[in-house]
Write a protein that holds these residues in place. Structure first.
Motif, PDB file in Angstrom:
ATOM      1  N   THR A  29      -0.204  28.958 -70.515  1.00  0.00           N
ATOM      2  CA  THR A  29       0.216  29.033 -68.981  1.00  0.00           C
ATOM      3  C   THR A  29      -0.251  30.217 -68.392  1.00  0.00           C
ATOM      4  O   THR A  29      -0.180  31.399 -68.887  1.00  0.00           O
ATOM      5  CB  THR A  29       1.271  28.215 -68.725  1.00  0.00           C
ATOM      6  N   GLN A  30      -0.391  30.209 -67.045  1.00  0.00           N
ATOM      7  CA  GLN A  30      -0.402  31.656 -66.278  1.00  0.00           C
ATOM      8  C   GLN A  30       0.906  32.325 -66.575  1.00  0.00           C
ATOM      9  O   GLN A  30       1.044  33.383 -66.696  1.00  0.00           O
ATOM     10  CB  GLN A  30      -0.558  31.240 -64.839  1.00  0.00           C
ATOM     11  N   ALA A  31       2.168  31.502 -66.544  1.00  0.00           N
ATOM     12  CA  ALA A  31       3.496  32.076 -66.632  1.00  0.00           C
ATOM     13  C   ALA A  31       3.552  32.851 -68.013  1.00  0.00           C
ATOM     14  O   ALA A  31       4.086  33.916 -68.220  1.00  0.00           O
ATOM     15  CB  ALA A  31       4.335  31.386 -66.439  1.00  0.00           C
ATOM     16  N   GLN A  32       3.235  32.116 -68.962  1.00  0.00           N
ATOM     17  CA  GLN A  32       3.066  32.657 -70.510  1.00  0.00           C
ATOM     18  C   GLN A  32       2.055  33.937 -70.435  1.00  0.00           C
ATOM     19  O   GLN A  32       2.576  34.899 -71.085  1.00  0.00           O
ATOM     20  CB  GLN A  32       2.608  31.554 -71.541  1.00  0.00           C
ATOM     21  N   LEU A  33       0.949  34.044 -69.941  1.00  0.00           N
ATOM     22  CA  LEU A  33       0.031  35.131 -70.166  1.00  0.00           C
ATOM     23  C   LEU A  33       0.805  36.094 -69.049  1.00  0.00           C
ATOM     24  O   LEU A  33       0.668  37.429 -69.755  1.00  0.00           O
ATOM     25  CB  LEU A  33      -1.096  34.751 -69.394  1.00  0.00           C
ATOM     26  N   ALA A  34       1.272  35.811 -67.950  1.00  0.00           N
ATOM     27  CA  ALA A  34       2.012  36.960 -67.360  1.00  0.00           C
ATOM     28  C   ALA A  34       3.205  37.617 -68.011  1.00  0.00           C
ATOM     29  O   ALA A  34       3.299  39.078 -68.007  1.00  0.00           O
ATOM     30  CB  ALA A  34       2.548  36.417 -65.887  1.00  0.00           C
ATOM     31  N   GLU A  35       3.771  36.904 -68.748  1.00  0.00           N
ATOM     32  CA  GLU A  35       4.891  37.630 -69.508  1.00  0.00           C
ATOM     33  C   GLU A  35       4.225  38.528 -70.626  1.00  0.00           C
ATOM     34  O   GLU A  35       4.896  39.340 -70.731  1.00  0.00           O
ATOM     35  CB  GLU A  35       5.795  36.334 -70.247  1.00  0.00           C
ATOM     36  N   ARG A  36       3.179  37.834 -71.379  1.00  0.00           N
ATOM     37  CA  ARG A  36       2.801  38.913 -72.261  1.00  0.00           C
ATOM     38  C   ARG A  36       2.152  40.065 -71.870  1.00  0.00           C
ATOM     39  O   ARG A  36       2.135  41.068 -72.539  1.00  0.00           O
ATOM     40  CB  ARG A  36       1.696  38.045 -73.099  1.00  0.00           C
ATOM     41  N   VAL A  37       1.677  40.099 -70.634  1.00  0.00           N
ATOM     42  CA  VAL A  37       0.941  41.076 -69.951  1.00  0.00           C
ATOM     43  C   VAL A  37       1.789  41.997 -69.234  1.00  0.00           C
ATOM     44  O   VAL A  37       1.576  43.336 -69.056  1.00  0.00           O
ATOM     45  CB  VAL A  37      -0.422  40.684 -69.094  1.00  0.00           C
ATOM     46  N   GLY A  38       2.958  41.626 -68.850  1.00  0.00           N
ATOM     47  CA  GLY A  38       3.894  42.429 -68.260  1.00  0.00           C
ATOM     48  C   GLY A  38       3.799  42.394 -66.793  1.00  0.00           C
ATOM     49  O   GLY A  38       3.690  43.473 -65.897  1.00  0.00           O
ATOM     50  N   VAL A  39       3.118  41.219 -66.160  1.00  0.00           N
ATOM     51  CA  VAL A  39       2.982  41.254 -64.561  1.00  0.00           C
ATOM     52  C   VAL A  39       3.591  39.874 -64.276  1.00  0.00           C
ATOM     53  O   VAL A  39       4.013  38.906 -64.901  1.00  0.00           O
ATOM     54  CB  VAL A  39       1.395  40.982 -64.165  1.00  0.00           C
ATOM     55  N   ASP A  40       3.444  39.339 -63.036  1.00  0.00           N
ATOM     56  CA  ASP A  40       4.099  38.054 -62.407  1.00  0.00           C
ATOM     57  C   ASP A  40       2.979  37.117 -62.540  1.00  0.00           C
ATOM     58  O   ASP A  40       1.910  37.682 -62.601  1.00  0.00           O
ATOM     59  CB  ASP A  40       4.878  38.265 -61.183  1.00  0.00           C
ATOM     60  N   ARG A  41       3.505  35.798 -62.476  1.00  0.00           N
ATOM     61  CA  ARG A  41       2.559  34.808 -62.503  1.00  0.00           C
ATOM     62  C   ARG A  41       1.588  35.007 -61.227  1.00  0.00           C
ATOM     63  O   ARG A  41       0.107  34.501 -61.358  1.00  0.00           O
ATOM     64  CB  ARG A  41       3.196  33.359 -62.741  1.00  0.00           C
ATOM     65  N   LEU A  42       2.091  35.133 -60.262  1.00  0.00           N
ATOM     66  CA  LEU A  42       1.190  35.278 -58.822  1.00  0.00           C
ATOM     67  C   LEU A  42       0.068  36.181 -59.303  1.00  0.00           C
ATOM     68  O   LEU A  42      -1.165  36.006 -58.846  1.00  0.00           O
ATOM     69  CB  LEU A  42       1.915  35.662 -57.675  1.00  0.00           C
ATOM     70  N   THR A  43       0.237  37.295 -59.842  1.00  0.00           N
ATOM     71  CA  THR A  43      -0.821  38.223 -60.120  1.00  0.00           C
ATOM     72  C   THR A  43      -2.012  37.622 -61.215  1.00  0.00           C
ATOM     73  O   THR A  43      -3.176  37.913 -60.727  1.00  0.00           O
ATOM     74  CB  THR A  43      -0.312  39.632 -60.888  1.00  0.00           C
ATOM     75  N   ILE A  44      -1.515  37.096 -62.110  1.00  0.00           N
ATOM     76  CA  ILE A  44      -2.509  36.206 -63.045  1.00  0.00           C
ATOM     77  C   ILE A  44      -3.390  35.188 -62.300  1.00  0.00           C
ATOM     78  O   ILE A  44      -4.470  35.174 -62.331  1.00  0.00           O
ATOM     79  CB  ILE A  44      -1.863  35.354 -64.070  1.00  0.00           C
ATOM     80  N   ARG A  45      -2.530  34.434 -61.360  1.00  0.00           N
ATOM     81  CA  ARG A  45      -3.100  33.441 -60.256  1.00  0.00           C
ATOM     82  C   ARG A  45      -4.321  34.019 -59.314  1.00  0.00           C
ATOM     83  O   ARG A  45      -5.278  33.667 -59.291  1.00  0.00           O
ATOM     84  CB  ARG A  45      -2.040  32.701 -59.461  1.00  0.00           C
ATOM     85  N   ARG A  46      -3.911  35.277 -58.762  1.00  0.00           N
ATOM     86  CA  ARG A  46      -4.798  36.042 -57.835  1.00  0.00           C
ATOM     87  C   ARG A  46      -5.749  36.634 -58.781  1.00  0.00           C
ATOM     88  O   ARG A  46      -6.986  36.536 -58.234  1.00  0.00           O
ATOM     89  CB  ARG A  46      -4.131  37.161 -57.290  1.00  0.00           C
ATOM     90  N   TRP A  47      -5.860  37.162 -59.728  1.00  0.00           N
ATOM     91  CA  TRP A  47      -6.837  37.643 -60.760  1.00  0.00           C
ATOM     92  C   TRP A  47      -7.781  36.381 -60.973  1.00  0.00           C
ATOM     93  O   TRP A  47      -8.919  36.582 -60.932  1.00  0.00           O
ATOM     94  CB  TRP A  47      -6.157  38.058 -62.054  1.00  0.00           C
ATOM     95  N   GLU A  48      -7.429  35.258 -61.533  1.00  0.00           N
ATOM     96  CA  GLU A  48      -8.062  34.259 -61.899  1.00  0.00           C
ATOM     97  C   GLU A  48      -8.931  33.327 -60.640  1.00  0.00           C
ATOM     98  O   GLU A  48      -9.925  33.268 -60.635  1.00  0.00           O
ATOM     99  CB  GLU A  48      -7.569  33.102 -62.260  1.00  0.00           C
ATOM    100  N   ALA A  49      -8.269  33.798 -59.576  1.00  0.00           N
ATOM    101  CA  ALA A  49      -8.936  33.255 -58.216  1.00  0.00           C
ATOM    102  C   ALA A  49      -9.683  34.451 -57.343  1.00  0.00           C
ATOM    103  O   ALA A  49     -10.554  34.267 -56.366  1.00  0.00           O
ATOM    104  CB  ALA A  49      -7.871  32.813 -57.277  1.00  0.00           C
TER     105      ALA A  49
END
Length: 83
Positions: A29-49
């Protein structure tokens, strides 16, 4: 994660689309990736969008996390996805 991505003419060519492809293929999930990378889920969402650029240092981290080459992740179409 060891995800093997076969390069095809339809392989995504941008960092955001490759990130979505890799995350989806890995089943995280975005949340799992965010935790592994050290950013918040919203950052992953914004990167993917493609609403927030993926910084080069994070692109390096993501490429290594997904076990793909950095040149491939950042959009070098001549590079193999395998690291």
């Amino acid at each position: 994660m060891g995800t093997v991505i076969e390069l095809k003419p339809t392989t995504p060519t941008t960092r955001p689309s490759r990130l979505r492809l890799l995350r989806g293929a890995s089943g995280i999930t975005q949340a799992q990736l965010a935790e592994r990378v050290g950013v918040d889920r919203l950052t992953i969402r914004r990167w993917e969008a493609d609403r927030l650029p993926i910084p080069n240092d994070q692109a390096y981290v993501l490429a290594h996390l997904f076990e793909v080459s950095v040149p491939w992740f950042v959009g070098d179409l001549t590079s193999s996805s395998r690291r």
